[in-house]
Write a protein that holds these residues in place. Structure first.
Motif, PDB file in Angstrom:
ATOM      1  N   VAL A  12       0.836  -1.203   0.000  1.00  0.00           N
ATOM      2  CA  VAL A  12       0.000   0.000   0.000  1.00  0.00           C
ATOM      3  C   VAL A  12       0.870   1.251   0.000  1.00  0.00           C
ATOM      4  O   VAL A  12       0.547   2.244  -0.652  1.00  0.00           O
ATOM      5  CB  VAL A  12      -0.977  -0.010   1.195  1.00  0.00           C
ATOM      6  N   LYS A  13       2.004   1.201   0.687  1.00  0.00           N
ATOM      7  CA  LYS A  13       2.933   2.344   0.665  1.00  0.00           C
ATOM      8  C   LYS A  13       3.436   2.595  -0.756  1.00  0.00           C
ATOM      9  O   LYS A  13       3.611   3.737  -1.161  1.00  0.00           O
ATOM     10  CB  LYS A  13       4.126   2.092   1.586  1.00  0.00           C
ATOM     11  N   ALA A  14       3.653   1.521  -1.494  1.00  0.00           N
ATOM     12  CA  ALA A  14       4.152   1.640  -2.865  1.00  0.00           C
ATOM     13  C   ALA A  14       3.077   2.122  -3.823  1.00  0.00           C
ATOM     14  O   ALA A  14       3.363   2.839  -4.781  1.00  0.00           O
ATOM     15  CB  ALA A  14       4.701   0.301  -3.341  1.00  0.00           C
ATOM     16  N   ASN A  15       1.819   1.721  -3.567  1.00  0.00           N
ATOM     17  CA  ASN A  15       0.723   2.089  -4.457  1.00  0.00           C
ATOM     18  C   ASN A  15      -0.572   2.113  -3.650  1.00  0.00           C
ATOM     19  O   ASN A  15      -1.071   1.068  -3.243  1.00  0.00           O
ATOM     20  CB  ASN A  15       0.608   1.079  -5.605  1.00  0.00           C
ATOM     21  N   LYS A  16      -1.100   3.296  -3.436  1.00  0.00           N
ATOM     22  CA  LYS A  16      -2.308   3.464  -2.617  1.00  0.00           C
ATOM     23  C   LYS A  16      -3.497   2.680  -3.159  1.00  0.00           C
ATOM     24  O   LYS A  16      -4.396   2.313  -2.423  1.00  0.00           O
ATOM     25  CB  LYS A  16      -2.680   4.944  -2.493  1.00  0.00           C
ATOM     26  N   GLU A  17      -3.505   2.393  -4.447  1.00  0.00           N
ATOM     27  CA  GLU A  17      -4.605   1.621  -5.042  1.00  0.00           C
ATOM     28  C   GLU A  17      -4.683   0.214  -4.455  1.00  0.00           C
ATOM     29  O   GLU A  17      -5.742  -0.399  -4.432  1.00  0.00           O
ATOM     30  CB  GLU A  17      -4.440   1.544  -6.564  1.00  0.00           C
ATOM     31  N   PHE A  18      -3.575  -0.305  -3.943  1.00  0.00           N
ATOM     32  CA  PHE A  18      -3.566  -1.642  -3.354  1.00  0.00           C
ATOM     33  C   PHE A  18      -4.346  -1.707  -2.051  1.00  0.00           C
ATOM     34  O   PHE A  18      -4.630  -2.792  -1.564  1.00  0.00           O
ATOM     35  CB  PHE A  18      -2.138  -2.120  -3.107  1.00  0.00           C
ATOM     36  N   LEU A  19      -4.712  -0.566  -1.489  1.00  0.00           N
ATOM     37  CA  LEU A  19      -5.503  -0.551  -0.268  1.00  0.00           C
ATOM     38  C   LEU A  19      -6.813  -1.325  -0.463  1.00  0.00           C
ATOM     39  O   LEU A  19      -7.280  -2.017   0.445  1.00  0.00           O
ATOM     40  CB  LEU A  19      -5.785   0.885   0.165  1.00  0.00           C
ATOM     41  N   LYS A  20      -7.375  -1.246  -1.661  1.00  0.00           N
ATOM     42  CA  LYS A  20      -8.612  -1.963  -1.984  1.00  0.00           C
ATOM     43  C   LYS A  20      -8.397  -3.476  -2.059  1.00  0.00           C
ATOM     44  O   LYS A  20      -9.337  -4.238  -1.982  1.00  0.00           O
ATOM     45  CB  LYS A  20      -9.156  -1.499  -3.330  1.00  0.00           C
ATOM     46  N   LEU A  21      -7.159  -3.868  -2.223  1.00  0.00           N
ATOM     47  CA  LEU A  21      -6.829  -5.274  -2.441  1.00  0.00           C
ATOM     48  C   LEU A  21      -6.834  -6.090  -1.154  1.00  0.00           C
ATOM     49  O   LEU A  21      -7.041  -7.297  -1.183  1.00  0.00           O
ATOM     50  CB  LEU A  21      -5.451  -5.364  -3.103  1.00  0.00           C
ATOM     51  N   PHE A  22      -6.638  -5.445   0.000  1.00  0.00           N
ATOM     52  CA  PHE A  22      -6.465  -6.167   1.254  1.00  0.00           C
ATOM     53  C   PHE A  22      -7.532  -5.831   2.282  1.00  0.00           C
ATOM     54  O   PHE A  22      -7.978  -4.701   2.380  1.00  0.00           O
ATOM     55  CB  PHE A  22      -5.096  -5.843   1.861  1.00  0.00           C
ATOM     56  N   ASP A  23      -7.876  -6.828   3.064  1.00  0.00           N
ATOM     57  CA  ASP A  23      -8.736  -6.667   4.227  1.00  0.00           C
ATOM     58  C   ASP A  23      -7.898  -7.111   5.433  1.00  0.00           C
ATOM     59  O   ASP A  23      -7.755  -8.303   5.694  1.00  0.00           O
ATOM     60  CB  ASP A  23      -9.990  -7.528   4.085  1.00  0.00           C
ATOM     61  N   VAL A  24      -7.315  -6.154   6.126  1.00  0.00           N
ATOM     62  CA  VAL A  24      -6.400  -6.447   7.229  1.00  0.00           C
ATOM     63  C   VAL A  24      -7.202  -6.814   8.475  1.00  0.00           C
ATOM     64  O   VAL A  24      -8.137  -6.120   8.854  1.00  0.00           O
ATOM     65  CB  VAL A  24      -5.474  -5.238   7.509  1.00  0.00           C
ATOM     66  N   LYS A  25      -6.813  -7.922   9.100  1.00  0.00           N
ATOM     67  CA  LYS A  25      -7.490  -8.420  10.305  1.00  0.00           C
ATOM     68  C   LYS A  25      -6.551  -8.325  11.497  1.00  0.00           C
ATOM     69  O   LYS A  25      -5.347  -8.132  11.352  1.00  0.00           O
ATOM     70  CB  LYS A  25      -7.916  -9.883  10.111  1.00  0.00           C
TER      71      LYS A  25
END
Length: 62
Positions: free
Chosen positions: A20-33
């Motif tokens: 996510v630090k490298a590409n903010k668009e990846f924030l949508k890719l993960f659901d952090v638990k």
């Protein structure tokens, strides 16, 4: 990053944060638990993967 997660259901939260630090668009890719795992949103993964392939194809045609 996408290639690393293609066969996984989850990655460690630290890997997800680095992505996510490298590409903010990846924030949508993960659901952090709370268990230290970042579960992969397969629908979003497929969309990003298709976009990646399209961009790569366009760059090869230039």
């Amino acid at each position: 990053m996408l290639q690393l997660t293609e066969e996984c259901e989850w990655v460690s939260s630290s890997i997800a944060i680095e992505a996510v630090k490298a590409n903010k668009e990846f924030l949508k890719l993960f659901d952090v638990k709370d268990d230290g795992k970042a579960y992969i949103n397969k629908k979003e993964f497929n969309r990003l993967h298709e976009e990646f392939v399209r961009i790569k194809f366009e760059q090869n045609n230039i």
